[in-house]
Enzyme design. Structure first.
Site, PDB file in Angstrom:
ATOM      1  CD  GLN A 212      11.697 -25.903 -16.784  1.00 28.53           C
ATOM      2  OE1 GLN A 212      12.000 -27.024 -17.180  1.00 28.53           O
ATOM      3  NE2 GLN A 212      10.831 -25.709 -15.802  1.00 28.53           N
TER       4      GLN A 212
ATOM      5  CB  CYS B 173       4.563 -20.099 -12.345  1.00 28.57           C
ATOM      6  SG  CYS B 173       4.143 -21.017 -10.886  1.00 28.57           S
TER       7      CYS B 173
HETATM    8  N1  PLP Z   1      11.873 -20.234 -13.694  1.00 29.17           N
HETATM    9  C1  PLP Z   1      11.406 -21.239 -14.452  1.00 29.17           C
HETATM   10  C2  PLP Z   1      11.517 -21.156 -15.947  1.00 29.17           C
HETATM   11  C3  PLP Z   1      10.816 -22.350 -13.841  1.00 29.17           C
HETATM   12  O1  PLP Z   1      10.338 -23.344 -14.593  1.00 29.17           O
HETATM   13  C4  PLP Z   1      10.738 -22.387 -12.417  1.00 29.17           C
HETATM   14  C5  PLP Z   1      10.102 -23.534 -11.735  1.00 29.17           C
HETATM   15  O2  PLP Z   1       9.037 -23.989 -12.105  1.00 29.17           O
HETATM   16  C6  PLP Z   1      11.251 -21.332 -11.686  1.00 29.17           C
HETATM   17  C7  PLP Z   1      11.818 -20.262 -12.359  1.00 29.17           C
HETATM   18  C8  PLP Z   1      11.203 -21.314 -10.188  1.00 29.17           C
HETATM   19  O3  PLP Z   1      12.258 -22.037  -9.674  1.00 29.17           O
HETATM   20  P1  PLP Z   1      12.320 -22.504  -8.141  1.00 29.17           P
HETATM   21  O4  PLP Z   1      11.502 -23.751  -8.084  1.00 29.17           O
HETATM   22  O5  PLP Z   1      13.743 -22.741  -7.900  1.00 29.17           O
HETATM   23  O6  PLP Z   1      11.794 -21.435  -7.307  1.00 29.17           O
END
Ligand code: PLP
Length: 407
Positions: free
Chosen positions: A204, A365
């Site tokens: 982010q 998540c």
């Molecule tokens: N970490 C953060 C802070 C996120 O916002 C996200 C995605 O929503 C991820 C990890 C996961 O990333 P990716 O979509 O590349 O798996």
């Protein structure tokens, strides 16, 4: 700074933003989930498949060289964007893959019973579950650094938790739920002084601010392409060279070897050691175009623009009766999670969608963060430089209407 840029023209670079949803102009406020793509990115992917498509590193013919050059060119562009050496940048499918690579190749062979892994309350599941797997397999324990009322990390407590048994600290640069920008440099400096390896989730951060990853002082930094105007299924892990050299491969296969015999295999050097199989070549060509696009606008201008949008949205939302914003960190990215008294987040998001407004509802998540606030879900509006003040006003109007319907 941001006045010098014609943001209406910038917005016109994004074809999807002209469409309608449920008969109304789309207001896309879910960029923290995935960002929209400018025409330059879409065209770069299209052009690759139309004119250059071939596999990388395997063919000596012209197309093979062009594809390899395009793929390696994207690595160089991304490295320059992050201010790191291209040879220390592993290209992969995104942050989830990048963090798992560190977990399996760095942590799993090293951690043991008696060791601790320090995480923070505001982590995405991608920066929790891989460490739980490591903990289960090695006997290490997980500890959690908590947040205060503003949604900021309690730094004093965090530093006190950096005890000698802590071998690894994994934390997000910017929270996807609260928008909190963590003081990564300071945290990494304190961790490094105590010999703790740091893993920073930059998912982010990379879309919203200029990054100097080499200057942060971390050990690992993960990013994902689809949140920074690039295609899905692209991302990268930067790591200190000494870690990359010492790490065994995560996946085995083509591209990651120097020589294979049935008696044994000699692995390729990093970063290719960690890039088994055919990569998402067209995706990385698109990500290279995305980096060019973002750099063309300038990350400082993007950050300033998004700060204006955040300030406007925060002020407008605070006029909505019964609305509570989670997190008011002093340094905050353009992400607003909110609750409305008497209305479930999913109902709000569903009714907002009918008004053409795309916000995310759910746990984002980040179950442990929801547990901290004692809620199952929030609504989240997240903004990018292509959003407008008018869109925010229409969103808040729609929210007022929806709130009355649900009251
Ligand atoms: N970490 C953060 C802070 C996120 O916002 C996200 C995605 O929503 C991820 C990890 C996961 O990333 P990716 O979509 O590349 O798996």
């Amino acid at each position: 700074m941001s006045e010098a840029i014609d943001w209406a023209r910038v917005r016109a670079d994004f074809p999807l933003l002209t469409r309608e949803v449920h008969g109304r102009p789309l207001i896309y406020l879910d960029s923290a989930n995935t960002g929209q793509k400018p025409a330059a990115v879409i065209e770069a992917v299209d052009d690759f498949y139309r004119r250059h498509n071939a596999n990388v590193s395997r063919a000596v013919h012209a197309l093979g060289s062009e594809a390899t050059e395009a793929y390696e060119g994207a690595r160089r562009k991304l490295a320059a964007f992050l201010n790191v050496h291209a040879n220390d940048l592993v290209l992969c499918s995104g942050t989830t893959f990048a963090l798992n690579l560190v977990a399996y190749s760095w942590a799993l062979p090293r951690l043991k019973a008696g060791d601790a892994i320090l995480l923070t309350r505001m982590e995405h599941h991608a920066n929790i579950v891989p460490w739980q797997i490591v903990a289960q397999r090695t006997g290490a324990v997980i500890r959690v650094a908590e947040i205060d009322e503003r949604g900021e990390l309690d730094l004093e407590r965090l530093f006190a938790q950096m005890t000698p048994d802590v071998k690894l600290l994994a934390f997000t640069h910017v929270s996807n739920v609260l928008g909190t920008v963590n003081p990564a440099r300071e945290i990494c400096r304190e961790a490094r002084r105590r010999g703790i390896v740091t893993v920073v989730d930059g998912s982010q951060a990379a879309p919203h601010r200029a990054l100097d990853v080499a200057g942060l002082g971390c050990d690992f930094y993960a990013i994902t392409g689809h949140k920074m105007a690039g295609p899905t299924g692209t991302g990268a892990l930067w790591a200190r060279r000494e870690h990359l050299e010492a790490m065994p491969p995560f996946l085995g296969g083509g591209e990651m070897i120097r020589e294979v015999r049935f008696e044994g295999t000699v692995y390729n050097d990093p970063p290719h050691r960690f890039e088994a199989g055919t990569p998402n070549i067209a995706g990385f060509v698109g990500l290279g175009a995305a980096v060019d696009y973002l750099s063309g606008i300038g990350m400082a201008a993007i950050e300033a623009r998004e700060k204006e949008l955040l300030a406007h949205a925060t002020a407008a939302l605070s006029q909505v009766e019964g609305l509570r914003i989670l997190g008011d960190a002093r340094e905050k990215a353009a992400v607003i999670s909110f609750l409305v008294e008497g209305a479930h987040a999913h109902d709000l998001a569903t009714l907002l969608d009918l008004e053409g407004v795309a916000v995310r509802s759910g746990h984002h998540c980040a179950h442990p963060l929801m547990q901290h606030y004692g809620v199952p879900a929030t609504c989240r509006a997240s903004f990018a430089f292509y959003n407008t003040v008018e869109e925010i006003d229409r969103f808040v109007e729609a929210l007022q209407k929806v709130r009355r319907l649900l009251a």
